[in-house]
Design a protein around this motif. Structure first.
Motif, PDB file in Angstrom:
ATOM      1  N   VAL A  64      -4.151  13.541  -5.416  1.00  6.86           N
ATOM      2  CA  VAL A  64      -4.883  13.332  -6.668  1.00  6.86           C
ATOM      3  C   VAL A  64      -4.693  11.889  -7.121  1.00  6.86           C
ATOM      4  N   ILE A  65      -5.803  11.210  -7.414  1.00  9.48           N
ATOM      5  CA  ILE A  65      -5.753   9.829  -7.911  1.00  9.48           C
ATOM      6  C   ILE A  65      -6.272   9.845  -9.344  1.00  9.48           C
ATOM      7  N   MET A  97       0.841  -1.197   0.000  1.00  6.28           N
ATOM      8  CA  MET A  97       0.000   0.000   0.000  1.00  6.28           C
ATOM      9  C   MET A  97       0.878   1.250   0.000  1.00  6.28           C
ATOM     10  N   LEU A  98       0.477   2.178  -0.783  1.00  8.52           N
ATOM     11  CA  LEU A  98       1.183   3.465  -0.840  1.00  8.52           C
ATOM     12  C   LEU A  98       0.791   4.309   0.369  1.00  8.52           C
ATOM     13  N   SER A  99       1.762   4.849   1.064  1.00 11.33           N
ATOM     14  CA  SER A  99       1.471   5.756   2.188  1.00 11.33           C
ATOM     15  C   SER A  99       2.051   7.131   1.887  1.00 11.33           C
ATOM     16  N   ILE A 100       1.250   8.148   2.070  1.00 10.07           N
ATOM     17  CA  ILE A 100       1.679   9.514   1.770  1.00 10.07           C
ATOM     18  C   ILE A 100       1.372  10.390   2.978  1.00 10.07           C
ATOM     19  N   THR A 101       2.348  11.176   3.409  1.00  8.28           N
ATOM     20  CA  THR A 101       2.097  12.102   4.517  1.00  8.28           C
ATOM     21  C   THR A 101       1.672  13.454   3.945  1.00  8.28           C
ATOM     22  N   ARG A 102       0.567  13.998   4.490  1.00  7.51           N
ATOM     23  CA  ARG A 102       0.032  15.278   4.015  1.00  7.51           C
ATOM     24  C   ARG A 102      -0.295  16.164   5.206  1.00  7.51           C
ATOM     25  N   ARG A 103      -0.299  17.462   4.978  1.00  4.76           N
ATOM     26  CA  ARG A 103      -0.703  18.403   6.010  1.00  4.76           C
ATOM     27  C   ARG A 103      -2.124  18.869   5.734  1.00  4.76           C
ATOM     28  N   VAL A 104      -2.751  19.443   6.759  1.00  6.50           N
ATOM     29  CA  VAL A 104      -4.088  20.008   6.569  1.00  6.50           C
ATOM     30  C   VAL A 104      -4.034  21.034   5.447  1.00  6.50           C
ATOM     31  N   GLY A 105      -5.005  20.959   4.545  1.00  6.33           N
ATOM     32  CA  GLY A 105      -5.064  21.885   3.414  1.00  6.33           C
ATOM     33  C   GLY A 105      -4.423  21.310   2.163  1.00  6.33           C
ATOM     34  N   GLU A 106      -3.646  20.229   2.315  1.00  3.86           N
ATOM     35  CA  GLU A 106      -3.030  19.613   1.136  1.00  3.86           C
ATOM     36  C   GLU A 106      -3.957  18.553   0.545  1.00  3.86           C
ATOM     37  N   ASP A 159      -6.912  11.325 -12.971  1.00  3.61           N
ATOM     38  CA  ASP A 159      -7.209  12.709 -13.334  1.00  3.61           C
ATOM     39  C   ASP A 159      -8.503  13.199 -12.705  1.00  3.61           C
ATOM     40  N   ASP A 160      -9.269  12.284 -12.064  1.00  4.73           N
ATOM     41  CA  ASP A 160     -10.642  12.615 -11.697  1.00  4.73           C
ATOM     42  C   ASP A 160     -10.924  12.617 -10.202  1.00  4.73           C
ATOM     43  N   ILE A 161     -10.019  12.087  -9.402  1.00  5.66           N
ATOM     44  CA  ILE A 161     -10.312  11.921  -7.982  1.00  5.66           C
ATOM     45  C   ILE A 161      -9.337  12.764  -7.162  1.00  5.66           C
ATOM     46  N   VAL A 162      -9.896  13.614  -6.306  1.00  3.28           N
ATOM     47  CA  VAL A 162      -9.055  14.467  -5.459  1.00  3.28           C
ATOM     48  C   VAL A 162      -9.498  14.287  -4.011  1.00  3.28           C
ATOM     49  N   LEU A 163      -8.546  14.014  -3.136  1.00  2.00           N
ATOM     50  CA  LEU A 163      -8.819  13.918  -1.701  1.00  2.00           C
ATOM     51  C   LEU A 163      -8.239  15.159  -1.022  1.00  2.00           C
ATOM     52  N   HIS A 164      -9.060  15.829  -0.216  1.00  4.79           N
ATOM     53  CA  HIS A 164      -8.608  17.008   0.510  1.00  4.79           C
ATOM     54  C   HIS A 164      -8.471  16.639   1.982  1.00  4.79           C
ATOM     55  N   VAL A 165      -7.331  16.900   2.568  1.00  7.96           N
ATOM     56  CA  VAL A 165      -7.205  16.750   4.018  1.00  7.96           C
ATOM     57  C   VAL A 165      -7.702  18.064   4.620  1.00  7.96           C
ATOM     58  N   GLN A 166      -8.912  18.018   5.202  1.00  5.10           N
ATOM     59  CA  GLN A 166      -9.550  19.273   5.617  1.00  5.10           C
ATOM     60  C   GLN A 166      -9.246  19.653   7.060  1.00  5.10           C
ATOM     61  N   GLU A 167      -9.183  18.638   7.915  1.00  7.68           N
ATOM     62  CA  GLU A 167      -9.064  18.942   9.338  1.00  7.68           C
ATOM     63  C   GLU A 167      -8.531  17.722  10.067  1.00  7.68           C
ATOM     64  N   VAL A 168      -7.639  17.949  11.010  1.00  5.08           N
ATOM     65  CA  VAL A 168      -7.162  16.868  11.867  1.00  5.08           C
ATOM     66  C   VAL A 168      -7.397  17.301  13.297  1.00  5.08           C
ATOM     67  N   SER A 169      -8.093  16.438  14.050  1.00  6.31           N
ATOM     68  CA  SER A 169      -8.394  16.789  15.433  1.00  6.31           C
ATOM     69  C   SER A 169      -8.276  15.524  16.273  1.00  6.31           C
ATOM     70  N   GLY A 170      -7.204  15.447  17.080  1.00  5.98           N
ATOM     71  CA  GLY A 170      -6.988  14.226  17.846  1.00  5.98           C
ATOM     72  C   GLY A 170      -6.795  13.058  16.889  1.00  5.98           C
ATOM     73  N   SER A 171      -7.616  11.998  17.051  1.00  6.97           N
ATOM     74  CA  SER A 171      -7.463  10.830  16.182  1.00  6.97           C
ATOM     75  C   SER A 171      -8.431  10.877  14.997  1.00  6.97           C
ATOM     76  N   THR A 172      -9.062  12.026  14.790  1.00  8.15           N
ATOM     77  CA  THR A 172     -10.052  12.141  13.726  1.00  8.15           C
ATOM     78  C   THR A 172      -9.507  12.976  12.573  1.00  8.15           C
ATOM     79  N   VAL A 173      -9.729  12.488  11.363  1.00  6.01           N
ATOM     80  CA  VAL A 173      -9.317  13.218  10.167  1.00  6.01           C
ATOM     81  C   VAL A 173     -10.559  13.488   9.330  1.00  6.01           C
ATOM     82  N   ARG A 174     -10.730  14.704   8.874  1.00 11.53           N
ATOM     83  CA  ARG A 174     -11.835  15.019   7.969  1.00 11.53           C
ATOM     84  C   ARG A 174     -11.285  15.124   6.552  1.00 11.53           C
ATOM     85  N   ILE A 175     -11.845  14.320   5.674  1.00 11.55           N
ATOM     86  CA  ILE A 175     -11.339  14.235   4.305  1.00 11.55           C
ATOM     87  C   ILE A 175     -12.445  14.624   3.338  1.00 11.55           C
ATOM     88  N   GLY A 176     -12.166  15.537   2.438  1.00 10.32           N
ATOM     89  CA  GLY A 176     -13.098  15.862   1.364  1.00 10.32           C
ATOM     90  C   GLY A 176     -12.743  15.047   0.135  1.00 10.32           C
TER      91      GLY A 176
END
Lengths: 156, 75
Positions: B13-14, B1-10, B16-33
């Motif tokens: 892209v998977i 499995m590919l693992s990529i480290t990202r910061r909030v706001g980064e 040409d059509d799929i984009v994941l947004h790291v929106q918020e990290v709070s404790g053990s919870t991550v909000r992904i758009g």
């Protein structure tokens, strides 16, 4: 439209009307398949079969939820409803899968992931969607609503 | 499995059509758009797995369906 011949492990070779075939652009979750036919073997029964047109072994019992759950509601995320072209003013035909058992009292239905049939440009298109209404399970006893009503503790 | 480290706001892209947004990290919870084509359904994994299993169980029913109208069993 001419009838379609479907091979079925359960029913043998059957002919169905082409308009009884539903396209499933996304397949059934985890099972895939792009075309299923709705087979009604007994018009008096609330149960039908959703039978794959492509796989003779693949058929799921289904029923319409409202006979058993009169208050059943489907809540979809806005973007999901938009993707399927659904709105609240446009009631769709809805089926839920049934897990059959030896005794009818042990039947369960999947109220969490109903199958919504929409009228697409190329005939009916069906989608198994995730229902975000609260309190629903993938294996809800078929008589949960009537049992709750009998005991006076209506389900939320 | 590919693992990529990202910061909030980064983003990731998977294709040409799929984009994941790291929106918020709070404790053990991550909000992904998630931006994906309409034809591509997106599920929470545990719901997808439960529905997949339930579909397989419904398809595996080895019994005949009851004929005629169904009368609720006496409680």
């Amino acid at each position: 439209m001419s009838p379609l011949t479907v091979h079925s492990t359960r029913f043998g070779t059957i002919e169905i009307e082409a308009d009884a075939v539903l396209s499933f652009p996304r397949g059934l979750i985890g099972l895939g398949g792009s075309r299923y036919a709705l087979l009604t073997t007994d018009p008096e029964s609330p149960f039908s079969w959703l039978h794959s047109v492509e796989d003779p072994d693949l058929a799921l019992p289904v029923t319409r939820p409202w006979q058993f759950f009169p208050g059943y509601e489907i809540v979809l995320a806005d973007d999901e409803a938009a993707a399927l072209g659904l709105s609240g003013d446009d009631p769709a035909d809805v089926w839920v899968t049934v897990r059959a058992a030896e005794s009818i009292k042990d039947f369960t239905v999947n109220l969490r992931a109903p199958i919504v049939v929409t009228s697409g440009p190329d005939g009916p298109a069906a989608y198994q969607v995730i229902n975000d209404a609260p309190g629903l399970k993938v294996a809800m006893p078929l008589f949960a609503a009537s049992a709750a009503a009998d005991s006076g503790t209506a389900a939320a | 499995m590919l693992s990529i480290t990202r910061r909030v706001g980064e983003r990731i892209v998977i294709g040409d059509d799929i984009v994941l947004h790291v929106q918020e990290v709070s404790g053990s919870t991550v909000r992904i758009g998630i931006e994906a084509p309409k034809a591509l359904p997106v599920y929470r994994e545990e719901i997808w797995a439960a529905v997949k299993e339930e579909n397989a169980r419904a398809a595996a029913a080895g019994v005949e369906l009851p004929r005629g109208p169904v009368i609720p069993p006496a409680a």
